[in-house]
Design a protein around this motif. Structure first.
Motif, short mmCIF file in Angstrom:
data_model
loop_
_atom_site.label_atom_id
_atom_site.label_comp_id
_atom_site.label_asym_id
_atom_site.label_seq_id
_atom_site.Cartn_x
_atom_site.Cartn_y
_atom_site.Cartn_z
N CYS A 78 5.31 21.31 4.09
CA CYS A 78 4.60 19.97 3.82
C CYS A 78 3.99 19.33 5.14
O CYS A 78 4.61 18.27 5.57
N THR A 79 3.28 19.99 5.81
CA THR A 79 2.70 19.57 7.15
C THR A 79 1.29 18.79 6.93
O THR A 79 0.86 18.95 5.65
N GLU A 80 0.73 18.00 7.88
CA GLU A 80 -0.43 17.30 7.62
C GLU A 80 -1.55 18.17 7.34
O GLU A 80 -2.47 17.85 6.39
N ALA A 81 -1.42 19.40 7.71
CA ALA A 81 -2.74 20.34 7.49
C ALA A 81 -2.71 20.90 6.10
O ALA A 81 -3.64 21.20 5.40
N ASN A 82 -1.34 20.68 5.39
CA ASN A 82 -1.53 21.33 4.32
C ASN A 82 -1.26 20.13 2.88
O ASN A 82 -0.95 20.61 1.91
N LYS A 83 -1.45 19.08 3.41
CA LYS A 83 -1.35 17.95 2.38
C LYS A 83 -2.66 17.57 1.75
O LYS A 83 -3.75 17.81 2.38
N GLN A 136 0.69 -1.30 0.06
CA GLN A 136 0.01 -0.04 -0.11
C GLN A 136 0.88 1.32 0.01
O GLN A 136 1.94 1.35 0.45
N ALA A 137 0.34 2.30 -0.82
CA ALA A 137 1.22 3.59 -0.80
C ALA A 137 -0.06 4.68 -0.86
O ALA A 137 -1.19 4.28 -1.30
N LEU A 138 0.36 5.95 -0.83
CA LEU A 138 -0.56 6.96 -0.93
C LEU A 138 -0.02 8.10 -1.75
O LEU A 138 1.26 8.30 -2.02
N TYR A 139 -0.74 8.65 -2.59
CA TYR A 139 -0.57 9.68 -3.41
C TYR A 139 -1.10 11.01 -2.91
O TYR A 139 -2.15 11.34 -2.73
N ILE A 140 -0.08 11.96 -2.47
CA ILE A 140 -0.07 13.03 -1.72
C ILE A 140 0.32 14.39 -2.55
O ILE A 140 1.39 14.21 -3.33
N THR A 141 -0.03 15.50 -2.43
CA THR A 141 0.54 16.45 -2.82
C THR A 141 0.45 17.61 -1.54
O THR A 141 0.04 17.67 -0.71
N CYS A 142 1.72 18.46 -1.67
CA CYS A 142 2.02 19.38 -0.57
C CYS A 142 2.98 20.42 -1.19
O CYS A 142 3.49 20.52 -2.12
N LYS A 143 2.98 21.51 -0.30
CA LYS A 143 3.80 22.83 -0.64
C LYS A 143 5.39 22.61 -0.32
O LYS A 143 5.51 21.85 0.69
N LEU A 144 5.84 23.13 -1.17
CA LEU A 144 7.46 23.04 -0.94
C LEU A 144 7.97 23.42 0.35
O LEU A 144 8.90 22.53 0.84
#
Length: 470
Positions: free
Chosen positions: A164-169, A153-161
C-alpha cells in the motif's frame, strides 16, 4: 467459551478462564494452563471460513499478545503484538487474511492468520475499511478504506494488501469526502460530500463512475443511511428536514441512482458510530387475514415490532432463518396502530402472507432442524423452568420442564446453521450465583425418518390467487 471476572472496585477484569467442550456442553475442560495461568484474555474470534482456526486477544494493559489455535482450540501458540487491536476484520473467502485496526487509527494486515503483521495505512477512519469483492474488484487483495485528512475532509482510496504505497494507491472518487461517510457494500460504493452545508450523496455501481443519488424532486434530506443492498437495489433511510426521530425508506433501481418512496415515518434507534439501526426483513407486508385472528375494530391490522434485541443471545422481536424458508415469527399487536401494550407472538408459514397468533405474551423463538422444530422460551425477568416445543410450525405447542430449579435465563446458544437438535440455556439461579448451563438434546424425540406423505408442495398465494410478482 471465554469467561471473565470483573472487579467493580478496581473497574477492570482481573481474571479470565477459557473452557472447551467437545460434547455439546455436557463436560468442559479448563484451558488456562495451555494459554498461560496468569494470562487475562479479552476477546475470542473464530475464523468465519474455517472453524478449526481460533484467535484469542489478551488484555493489552497486562500483556499485548494474541494466541492462535488451528485445532478447534485444543492447543495454542502465543505471538507478541506491536500495536493495540481495537477490531478485526476477517476476509470473507481467504481464511488466513485479516485486517486489524489499532487504537491510534492505524490499519494492519496479516496473510498468516495473525502470525505476522504489516502496516497498511495510517489515519484510517474507524470501521471504514473493507475487503475487495470477488468478481467486482480487479484484485482479490485490494482494500477499500477512508483515510482522515482533517475534521472536515477525508479521502476514499484503494490499495493492495501487501503493497500500500503511494505508487499503488487508487483514488476512485475525485476529491475529498465527508469523514465517516464511506460505505462499501456488495456491488455498491457510497460517499458523501457537503457543499454550503448541504450534503450530496454519491453512488458507484459495480465499481463504475460515481453519480449523485437522485431522490424525488421535493425530498429535502438532512441525513441518509444505506440500509440494504440486496437483490441488485439499494434501500436507503432518509431523514428529511421536518423529521427528528423518524426516517422515510426509499428504494432504488439496479444502478442505485434513482429512488422512489417505499415507506414513511419509520422509527429508528441510533447504533454505534452514529449508524441508524433499522431492521429490514424481506417479506411482504400484510393486512389481517387468516381464520386464527379475529378483529372487530375499524381499520384493524396486525402491526409487527422490529426492535433489535439488546441481548445478542436472545432472538429479539422477529426471527427468520434462511434454512427455514417461509417461516417468520414476530411480536406485535392487533389494532388500529402500532403499540407496545398487549404484545403477542405471531407466526407465518407463507413468508408473511397470512399470520397466526401462537402466544399472548413475549417469547424468544429458536429454530432447530431447519425449522422442523421450534422452541419457545418466555421473555420475563422472573425465573422459569419450562419451555415450549412445536413440530408443526407453531400450530401445537407442548410444555416441557428443562430444569428442576427455576432459572433466570440470560440467553440461549445453538450451533450456527439451525440444523442441530442440541441447544444450551445459560442463566443463574439467583442474582448472586454463578452461571448455570443447561444442555438440552432433542435428538431422541426425532425417532423416525420423513416419508413422502410428510411433504407438501408450497405455493405463495395472495387471498387465494397465485402470486404474480414472484
Amino acid at each position: 467459551m471465554l469467561t471473565k471476572l470483573y472487579d467493580f472496585n478496581l473497574g477492570s477484569v482481573t481474571e479470565s478462564s477459557l473452557w472447551r467442550s467437545t460434547d455439546y456442553g455436557t463436560t468442559y475442560e479448563k484451558l488456562n494452563e495451555k494459554v498461560g495461568v496468569k494470562t487475562i484474555l479479552s476477546y475470542l474470534y473464530v475464523s468465519p471460513n474455517n472453524k478449526r482456526k481460533i484467535m484469542l486477544l489478551t488484555d493489552p494493559e497486562v500483556e499485548n499478545s494474541l494466541l492462535i489455535s488451528t485445532d478447534e482450540g485444543a492447543t495454542y501458540q502465543k505471538y507478541r503484538l506491536g500495536f493495540y487491536v481495537l477490531s478485526l476484520l476477517f476476509h470473507p473467502e481467504q481464511e488466513d487474511w485479516i485486517l486489524a485496526y489499532s487504537h491510534d487509527q492505524k490499519l494492519y494486515s496479516s496473510v498468516e492468520f495473525g502470525r505476522r503483521w504489516q502496516l497498511v495505512h495510517e489515519r484510517v477512519a474507524p470501521n471504514r475499511f473493507y475487503w475487495s469483492k470477488m468478481g467486482l474488484d480487479k484484485e482479490p487483495g485490494l482494500i477499500h478504506l477512508e483515510t482522515t485528512i482533517s475534521d472536515t475532509q477525508a479521502l476514499y482510496i484503494t490499495c493492495k494488501l501487501q503493497n500500500c504505497t503511494e505508487a499503488n494507491k487508487g483514488k476512485p472518487f475525485p476529491g475529498y469526502i465527508d469523514p465517516n461517510s464511506l460505505v462499501v457494500q456488495d456491488e455498491y460504493v457510497f460517499v458523501q460530500v457537503s457543499t454550503g452545508g448541504r450534503p450530496i450523496y454519491y453512488v458507484s455501481s459495480r465499481r463504475d463512475l460515481f453519480t449523485p443519488m437522485k431522490l424525488p424532486k421535493y425530498t429535502l434530506p438532512k441525513d441518509l443511511h444505506v440500509i440494504s443492498t440486496d437483490e441488485n437495489r439499494v434501500v436507503a433511510a432518509v431523514q428529511e428536514w421536518n423529521q427528528n426521530d423518524t426516517f422515510n425508506l426509499y428504494v432504488s433501481e439496479a444502478g442505485g441512482v434513482y429512488y422512489t418512496l417505499a415507506l414513511e415515518n419509520v422509527m429508528s434507534s441510533m447504533g454505534p458510530e452514529g449508524n441508524v439501526m433499522i431492521d429490514l426483513y424481506e417479506a411482504p407486508s400484510t393486512d389481517l387475514r387468516g381464520n386464527s385472528i379475529h378483529c372487530i375494530l375499524p381499520y384493524c391490522s396486525l402491526h409487527l415490532q422490529l426492535h433489535v434485541s439488546a441481548n445478542p443471545y436472545t432472538s429479539g422481536n422477529i426471527a427468520s432463518k434462511e434454512s427455514a424458508p417461509g417461516i417468520i415469527v414476530a411480536s406485535g399487536s392487533i389494532g388500529a396502530e402500532l403499540t407496545s401494550n398487549n404484545v403477542s407472538i405471531f407466526i407465518t408459514s407463507d413468508a408473511g402472507n397470512t399470520w397466526r397468533q401462537i402466544f399472548d405474551e413475549e417469547f424468544s423463538i429458536l429454530y432447530l432442524d431447519q425449522g422442523g422444530a421450534l422452541v419457545a422460551i418466555q421473555h420475563t425477568p422472573l425465573p422459569i423452568r419450562h419451555l415450549w416445543l412445536s413440530f408443526d410450525e407453531g400450530r401445537v405447542w407442548n410444555k416441557y420442564s428443562f430444569t428442576s430449579s427455576p432459572l433466570f435465563v440470560d440467553g440461549v446458544l445453538g450451533e450456527p446453521g439451525e440444523e442441530t437438535l442440541i441447544m444450551t440455556i445459560f442463566g443463574h439461579v439467583s442474582h448472586r450465583s454463578e452461571w448455570q448451563l443447561v444442555k438440552i438434546d432433542f435428538r431422541s424425540i426425532f425417532n423416525r425418518r420423513c416419508t413422502e406423505a410428510d411433504y407438501q408442495t408450497w405455493h405463495l398465494h395472495n387471498q387465494g390467487d397465485p402470486c404474480l410478482m414472484g
